[in-house]
Design a protein around this motif. Structure first.
Motif, PDB file in Angstrom:
ATOM      1  N   GLY A   1     -47.506  38.189 -60.877  1.00  0.00           N
ATOM      2  CA  GLY A   1     -48.486  39.255 -60.843  1.00  0.00           C
ATOM      3  C   GLY A   1     -48.477  39.933 -59.500  1.00  0.00           C
ATOM      4  O   GLY A   1     -47.494  39.869 -58.758  1.00  0.00           O
ATOM      5  N   SER A   2     -49.578  40.579 -59.197  1.00  0.00           N
ATOM      6  CA  SER A   2     -49.693  41.363 -57.981  1.00  0.00           C
ATOM      7  C   SER A   2     -50.903  40.960 -57.164  1.00  0.00           C
ATOM      8  O   SER A   2     -51.916  40.527 -57.716  1.00  0.00           O
ATOM      9  CB  SER A   2     -49.812  42.853 -58.320  1.00  0.00           C
ATOM     10  N   ILE A   3     -50.770  41.139 -55.865  1.00  0.00           N
ATOM     11  CA  ILE A   3     -51.868  40.938 -54.927  1.00  0.00           C
ATOM     12  C   ILE A   3     -52.126  42.275 -54.247  1.00  0.00           C
ATOM     13  O   ILE A   3     -51.191  42.926 -53.768  1.00  0.00           O
ATOM     14  CB  ILE A   3     -51.503  39.897 -53.840  1.00  0.00           C
ATOM     15  N   GLY A   4     -53.376  42.672 -54.209  1.00  0.00           N
ATOM     16  CA  GLY A   4     -53.747  43.899 -53.521  1.00  0.00           C
ATOM     17  C   GLY A   4     -54.264  43.600 -52.125  1.00  0.00           C
ATOM     18  O   GLY A   4     -54.918  42.588 -51.904  1.00  0.00           O
ATOM     19  N   LEU A   5     -53.941  44.485 -51.198  1.00  0.00           N
ATOM     20  CA  LEU A   5     -54.420  44.365 -49.824  1.00  0.00           C
ATOM     21  C   LEU A   5     -55.352  45.525 -49.518  1.00  0.00           C
ATOM     22  O   LEU A   5     -55.045  46.670 -49.859  1.00  0.00           O
ATOM     23  CB  LEU A   5     -53.249  44.394 -48.839  1.00  0.00           C
ATOM     24  N   VAL A   6     -56.462  45.215 -48.886  1.00  0.00           N
ATOM     25  CA  VAL A   6     -57.403  46.243 -48.452  1.00  0.00           C
ATOM     26  C   VAL A   6     -57.630  46.024 -46.967  1.00  0.00           C
ATOM     27  O   VAL A   6     -58.170  44.999 -46.557  1.00  0.00           O
ATOM     28  CB  VAL A   6     -58.737  46.160 -49.233  1.00  0.00           C
ATOM     29  N   ASN A   7     -57.185  46.987 -46.159  1.00  0.00           N
ATOM     30  CA  ASN A   7     -57.403  46.875 -44.715  1.00  0.00           C
ATOM     31  C   ASN A   7     -58.420  47.907 -44.256  1.00  0.00           C
ATOM     32  O   ASN A   7     -58.841  48.762 -45.032  1.00  0.00           O
ATOM     33  CB  ASN A   7     -56.077  46.986 -43.945  1.00  0.00           C
ATOM     34  N   GLY A   8     -58.804  47.824 -43.006  1.00  0.00           N
ATOM     35  CA  GLY A   8     -59.802  48.746 -42.476  1.00  0.00           C
ATOM     36  C   GLY A   8     -59.262  50.120 -42.187  1.00  0.00           C
ATOM     37  O   GLY A   8     -59.985  51.106 -42.204  1.00  0.00           O
ATOM     38  N   GLY A   9     -58.002  50.210 -41.912  1.00  0.00           N
ATOM     39  CA  GLY A   9     -57.371  51.485 -41.582  1.00  0.00           C
ATOM     40  C   GLY A   9     -56.138  51.257 -40.734  1.00  0.00           C
ATOM     41  O   GLY A   9     -55.838  50.128 -40.326  1.00  0.00           O
ATOM     42  N   THR A  10     -55.443  52.305 -40.442  1.00  0.00           N
ATOM     43  CA  THR A  10     -54.166  52.187 -39.740  1.00  0.00           C
ATOM     44  C   THR A  10     -54.301  51.916 -38.248  1.00  0.00           C
ATOM     45  O   THR A  10     -53.312  51.599 -37.598  1.00  0.00           O
ATOM     46  CB  THR A  10     -53.330  53.459 -39.931  1.00  0.00           C
ATOM     47  N   LEU A  11     -55.474  52.006 -37.686  1.00  0.00           N
ATOM     48  CA  LEU A  11     -55.645  51.834 -36.245  1.00  0.00           C
ATOM     49  C   LEU A  11     -55.887  50.396 -35.806  1.00  0.00           C
ATOM     50  O   LEU A  11     -55.901  50.115 -34.615  1.00  0.00           O
ATOM     51  CB  LEU A  11     -56.806  52.701 -35.741  1.00  0.00           C
ATOM     52  N   PHE A  12     -56.063  49.493 -36.735  1.00  0.00           N
ATOM     53  CA  PHE A  12     -56.431  48.124 -36.409  1.00  0.00           C
ATOM     54  C   PHE A  12     -55.194  47.222 -36.389  1.00  0.00           C
ATOM     55  O   PHE A  12     -54.783  46.677 -37.405  1.00  0.00           O
ATOM     56  CB  PHE A  12     -57.471  47.597 -37.406  1.00  0.00           C
ATOM     57  N   ARG A  13     -54.623  47.049 -35.213  1.00  0.00           N
ATOM     58  CA  ARG A  13     -53.382  46.286 -35.083  1.00  0.00           C
ATOM     59  C   ARG A  13     -53.545  44.818 -35.479  1.00  0.00           C
ATOM     60  O   ARG A  13     -52.619  44.207 -35.997  1.00  0.00           O
ATOM     61  CB  ARG A  13     -52.836  46.390 -33.671  1.00  0.00           C
ATOM     62  N   ASN A  14     -54.713  44.244 -35.231  1.00  0.00           N
ATOM     63  CA  ASN A  14     -54.920  42.851 -35.635  1.00  0.00           C
ATOM     64  C   ASN A  14     -54.829  42.708 -37.150  1.00  0.00           C
ATOM     65  O   ASN A  14     -54.358  41.699 -37.658  1.00  0.00           O
ATOM     66  CB  ASN A  14     -56.259  42.321 -35.117  1.00  0.00           C
ATOM     67  N   GLN A  15     -55.233  43.725 -37.874  1.00  0.00           N
ATOM     68  CA  GLN A  15     -55.133  43.680 -39.329  1.00  0.00           C
ATOM     69  C   GLN A  15     -53.681  43.819 -39.776  1.00  0.00           C
ATOM     70  O   GLN A  15     -53.285  43.234 -40.784  1.00  0.00           O
ATOM     71  CB  GLN A  15     -56.009  44.764 -39.951  1.00  0.00           C
ATOM     72  N   TRP A  16     -52.874  44.563 -39.031  1.00  0.00           N
ATOM     73  CA  TRP A  16     -51.437  44.632 -39.321  1.00  0.00           C
ATOM     74  C   TRP A  16     -50.843  43.232 -39.231  1.00  0.00           C
ATOM     75  O   TRP A  16     -50.022  42.835 -40.051  1.00  0.00           O
ATOM     76  CB  TRP A  16     -50.710  45.516 -38.337  1.00  0.00           C
ATOM     77  N   ALA A  17     -51.244  42.509 -38.174  1.00  0.00           N
ATOM     78  CA  ALA A  17     -50.712  41.159 -37.973  1.00  0.00           C
ATOM     79  C   ALA A  17     -51.125  40.238 -39.125  1.00  0.00           C
ATOM     80  O   ALA A  17     -50.318  39.422 -39.592  1.00  0.00           O
ATOM     81  CB  ALA A  17     -51.185  40.584 -36.641  1.00  0.00           C
ATOM     82  N   GLU A  18     -52.365  40.356 -39.581  1.00  0.00           N
ATOM     83  CA  GLU A  18     -52.808  39.536 -40.715  1.00  0.00           C
ATOM     84  C   GLU A  18     -52.010  39.869 -41.971  1.00  0.00           C
ATOM     85  O   GLU A  18     -51.603  38.975 -42.716  1.00  0.00           O
ATOM     86  CB  GLU A  18     -54.298  39.737 -40.982  1.00  0.00           C
ATOM     87  N   GLU A  19     -51.785  41.153 -42.192  1.00  0.00           N
ATOM     88  CA  GLU A  19     -51.012  41.579 -43.362  1.00  0.00           C
ATOM     89  C   GLU A  19     -49.577  41.058 -43.284  1.00  0.00           C
ATOM     90  O   GLU A  19     -49.056  40.514 -44.258  1.00  0.00           O
ATOM     91  CB  GLU A  19     -51.005  43.102 -43.455  1.00  0.00           C
ATOM     92  N   ASP A  20     -48.957  41.209 -42.138  1.00  0.00           N
ATOM     93  CA  ASP A  20     -47.579  40.712 -41.968  1.00  0.00           C
ATOM     94  C   ASP A  20     -47.506  39.203 -42.159  1.00  0.00           C
ATOM     95  O   ASP A  20     -46.581  38.691 -42.792  1.00  0.00           O
ATOM     96  CB  ASP A  20     -47.038  41.080 -40.583  1.00  0.00           C
ATOM     97  N   GLY A  21     -48.473  38.482 -41.605  1.00  0.00           N
ATOM     98  CA  GLY A  21     -48.505  37.034 -41.758  1.00  0.00           C
ATOM     99  C   GLY A  21     -48.671  36.621 -43.204  1.00  0.00           C
ATOM    100  O   GLY A  21     -48.037  35.667 -43.674  1.00  0.00           O
ATOM    101  N   PHE A  22     -49.502  37.329 -43.932  1.00  0.00           N
ATOM    102  CA  PHE A  22     -49.728  37.032 -45.343  1.00  0.00           C
ATOM    103  C   PHE A  22     -48.454  37.255 -46.153  1.00  0.00           C
ATOM    104  O   PHE A  22     -48.052  36.409 -46.955  1.00  0.00           O
ATOM    105  CB  PHE A  22     -50.870  37.894 -45.878  1.00  0.00           C
ATOM    106  N   ARG A  23     -47.800  38.394 -45.912  1.00  0.00           N
ATOM    107  CA  ARG A  23     -46.550  38.692 -46.616  1.00  0.00           C
ATOM    108  C   ARG A  23     -45.491  37.635 -46.293  1.00  0.00           C
ATOM    109  O   ARG A  23     -44.767  37.175 -47.185  1.00  0.00           O
ATOM    110  CB  ARG A  23     -46.039  40.075 -46.242  1.00  0.00           C
ATOM    111  N   SER A  24     -45.397  37.241 -45.029  1.00  0.00           N
ATOM    112  CA  SER A  24     -44.422  36.239 -44.605  1.00  0.00           C
ATOM    113  C   SER A  24     -44.699  34.890 -45.262  1.00  0.00           C
ATOM    114  O   SER A  24     -43.774  34.192 -45.690  1.00  0.00           O
ATOM    115  CB  SER A  24     -44.425  36.077 -43.088  1.00  0.00           C
ATOM    116  N   PHE A  25     -45.968  34.522 -45.339  1.00  0.00           N
ATOM    117  CA  PHE A  25     -46.351  33.267 -45.974  1.00  0.00           C
ATOM    118  C   PHE A  25     -45.891  33.234 -47.426  1.00  0.00           C
ATOM    119  O   PHE A  25     -45.294  32.256 -47.882  1.00  0.00           O
ATOM    120  CB  PHE A  25     -47.867  33.066 -45.883  1.00  0.00           C
ATOM    121  N   LEU A  26     -46.183  34.294 -48.169  1.00  0.00           N
ATOM    122  CA  LEU A  26     -45.792  34.332 -49.581  1.00  0.00           C
ATOM    123  C   LEU A  26     -44.278  34.269 -49.730  1.00  0.00           C
ATOM    124  O   LEU A  26     -43.761  33.570 -50.606  1.00  0.00           O
ATOM    125  CB  LEU A  26     -46.335  35.589 -50.258  1.00  0.00           C
TER     126      LEU A  26
END
Length: 111
Positions: free
Chosen positions: A6-31
């Protein structure tokens, strides 16, 4: 390897939040490391608010439909995301977030 498809959706705060980029990258890497069969959809922005997160989740539901297995709310808007899923009558979708407030605590207790 294995697990649900299936699919997982990601909802971030916006493109300016670099810490959220890191969380997204870490999540993708984990999967990827775990050999997950879940596909991660492109992240949508909440604008750091509940209304924006609810809109993002509604968009995810429209795009992925019955294949949506979970939503990872990286930025603000966790309450809005949960409310959108509740309104859509989709209790089968797992929501992960990092805001622990009195409202999200009550949502956890309610299941």
């Amino acid at each position: 390897m294995g697990g649900p498809e299936g699919s997982i959706g990601l909802v971030n705060g916006g493109t300016l939040f670099r810490n959220q980029w890191a969380e997204e990258d870490g999540f993708r890497s984990f999967l990827k490391e775990k050999g997950s069969r879940l596909s991660v959809l492109p992240a949508l922005s909440s604008g750091e608010c509940d209304i924006g997160a609810a809109r993002a989740v509604s968009t995810l539901l429209g795009k992925a439909g019955s294949r949506l297995r979970g939503v990872f709310v990286i930025g603000g808007g966790l309450e809005g995301a949960v409310n959108a899923l509740r309104d859509a009558r989709r209790p089968d979708i797992l929501v992960v977030g990092n805001e622990l407030t009195s409202a999200t605590r009550a949502m956890l207790k309610a299941g």
